[in-house]
Design an enzyme around this catalytic site. Structure first.
Site, mmCIF file in Angstrom:
data_model
loop_
_atom_site.group_PDB
_atom_site.id
_atom_site.type_symbol
_atom_site.label_atom_id
_atom_site.label_comp_id
_atom_site.label_asym_id
_atom_site.label_seq_id
_atom_site.Cartn_x
_atom_site.Cartn_y
_atom_site.Cartn_z
ATOM 1 C CB SER A 57 36.699 -17.010 -35.783
ATOM 2 O OG SER A 57 36.106 -17.648 -34.659
ATOM 3 C CG ASN A 191 41.575 -20.073 -20.478
ATOM 4 O OD1 ASN A 191 42.677 -19.621 -20.142
ATOM 5 N ND2 ASN A 191 41.392 -20.667 -21.649
ATOM 6 C CD GLN A 192 43.992 -22.783 -13.572
ATOM 7 O OE1 GLN A 192 42.986 -23.473 -13.589
ATOM 8 N NE2 GLN A 192 45.104 -23.150 -12.958
ATOM 9 C CD GLU A 194 42.525 -17.496 -22.702
ATOM 10 O OE1 GLU A 194 42.418 -18.040 -23.818
ATOM 11 O OE2 GLU A 194 41.543 -17.066 -22.059
ATOM 12 C CB ILE A 237 30.317 -31.558 -18.359
ATOM 13 C CG1 ILE A 237 29.204 -30.824 -17.600
ATOM 14 C CG2 ILE A 237 29.739 -32.426 -19.464
ATOM 15 C CD1 ILE A 237 28.399 -29.880 -18.463
ATOM 16 N N PRO A 238 32.155 -34.499 -18.163
ATOM 17 C CG PRO A 238 31.489 -36.737 -17.968
ATOM 18 C CD PRO A 238 31.114 -35.344 -17.533
ATOM 19 C CB ALA A 239 31.780 -34.015 -22.869
ATOM 20 C CG ASP A 246 33.968 -18.198 -28.991
ATOM 21 O OD1 ASP A 246 34.937 -17.517 -28.620
ATOM 22 O OD2 ASP A 246 34.071 -19.175 -29.749
#
Length: 321
Positions: A57, A191-192, A194, A237-239, A246
C-alpha cells in the site's frame, strides 16, 4: 529458523527457509529498442545487495506499506521498484481517508509492461497488505513470472490479515495464504494472530510459537538446512505505532540478504534499528507536547536513517538448544 519478539502486546514470527543468496553477474541483458533508450543500470550494473519489487500500500502522508519499506531498503543499498496496491491520502486509522485501489488486472498490466521491456529481473519480491483474493491470486502469478526470469528469486511475504484476534481482511484470504502462499514463500513474517490462522494452532507460550514455526516450515518449500530457532526479548513499549510491521519485514529482508548464513544477526540488526526508531518517535511526540499513549503514532522514519543504515546492536538473539 525462528525469530520471536514482543512488541506492543504481540510478537512477530519470522520464518526463513533458504540461507544462500543469488547474485547476478555484471553481464548486460538485451533490451528491446536498445537504440532508442539507454541501458537500465540497475540491470547492467546490479547492486551488491539486490533488486526488489515491493507490492504494498501507499499513503500520501505518513509511513506505512511501501512508504515504510522502500526508503529503508534503499538506505541498505537495494534498488527498489514499488507497485502501490492502494493509494490513499493517509492510513485507515484516521477518521477519514480517500484514494484508489489497484485490482488484479491492473497489477498484471504493470507486470506485462515491465516484461515487454525486459525489466522483470528481480532478486526479491516483497508483499504486504493485500485486500482481496483476486489480487492475492495475481500475486501468485507474479511470483511464477518472476521466477521464470530468475529461478532463485526470494519471495518475502508479510501475510497481513489481522492482529489481536481480529481479522481486517476478507476471511477467504486465510485459506489462500495457508494453502497457496506459504508453499512458495521464501520468508514469512506473521504476527502471533496470523501465525495462528496459518497453522490452526493456538499460541499461548513460547513452545507453541516454536511449534507454529515448525508447522510453517514443513508446509513450505524444501529447506537446505535444518531449522534453527531463537528469540529476541525486547521491552514492551506502552504506545501504538503504524507501519512497524512493514518496516520490520523490510529490515529483515535487507539484513538477512547481507547475512544469509546468520539469520540471528540479521534479526538483531533489524530489531535494534526498529527499537531505536520507536524510541526516537516516542521522544519526539513528547517534545511536541503530545501524550504517546493517546493515539497511534506515525513513525519517525527519515529522522532515524542513521539507525537504519548503521544500527547499534542492543538486543541479542538467544538460541534454543
Amino acid at each position: 529458523m525462528l525469530f520471536q519478539s514482543e512488541l506492543a502486546s504481540h510478537f512477530r514470527l519470522t520464518i526463513s527457509r533458504e540461507n544462500h543468496i543469488f547474485r547476478r553477474s555484471g553481464s548486460s541483458r538485451s533490451l528491446r529498442n536498445s537504440k532508442m533508450a539507454p541501458p537500465i543500470l540497475s540491470l547492467v550494473l546490479p547492486s551488491e545487495t539486490g533488486r526488489v519489487l515491493s507490492i504494498q500500500s501507499h499513503t500520501v502522508q505518513g509511513y506505512v506499506g511501501n512508504k515504510s519499506a522502500v526508503f529503508p531498503l534503499q538506505l541498505l543499498g537495494y534498488d527498489v521498484d514499488p507497485i502501490n496496491s492502494v493509494q490513499f491520502s493517509n492510513h485507515t486509522g484516521y477518521p477519514t481517508f480517500k484514494g484508489q485501489v489497484l485490482n488484479g488486472q491492473q497489477l498484471w498490466e504493470l507486470i506485462e509492461g515491465l516484461e515487454e521491456n525486459d525489466l522483470l529481473y528481480y532478486t526479491h519480491l516483497l508483499t504486504g497488505y493485500i485486500g482481496s483474493v483476486s489480487f492475492l491470486s495475481t500475486i501468485l502469478e507474479v511470483v511464477n513470472k518472476l521466477r521464470s526470469v530468475n529461478p532463485k528469486l526470494k519471495y518475502v511475504c508479510d501475510p497481513v490479515m489481522g492482529d489481536e484476534g481480529k481479522l481486517y481482511v476478507p476471511p477467504e484470504l486465510v485459506s489462500v495464504y495457508r494453502e497457496k502462499v506459504v508453499p512458495v514463500a521464501s520468508m514469512l513474517t506473521p504476527n502471533q494472530f496470523e501465525a495462528e490462522l496459518l497453522t490452526n494452532l493456538r499460541i499461548e507460550s513460547e513452545k507453541d510459537g516454536r511449534e507454529a514455526c515448525n508447522i510453517l516450515h514443513a508446509a513450505g518449500p524444501p529447506m537446505g538446512l535444518s531449522p534453527e530457532q531463537f528469540k529476541i526479548v525486547i521491552p514492551k513499549i506502552p504506545a501504538y505505532f503504524t507501519g512497524t510491521g512493514d518496516l520490520t519485514t523490510a529490515l529483515l529482508l535487507g539484513w538477512s540478504n547481507k547475512y544469509p548464513d546468520n539469520l540471528d544477526k540479521a534479526a538483531e540488526l533489524a530489531v535494534s534499528s526498529l527499537q531505536a526508531l520507536l524510541q526516537r518517535t516516542i521522544n519526539d511526540y513528547k517534545s511536541a507536547g503530545h501524550d504517546p499513549k493517546s493515539s497511534s503514532l506515525e513513525i519517525r522514519l527519515i529522522q532515524s536513517q542513521n539507525d537504519i543504515r548503521n544500527p547499534e546492536i542492543k538486543f541479542r538473539a538467544e538460541r534454543y538448544t
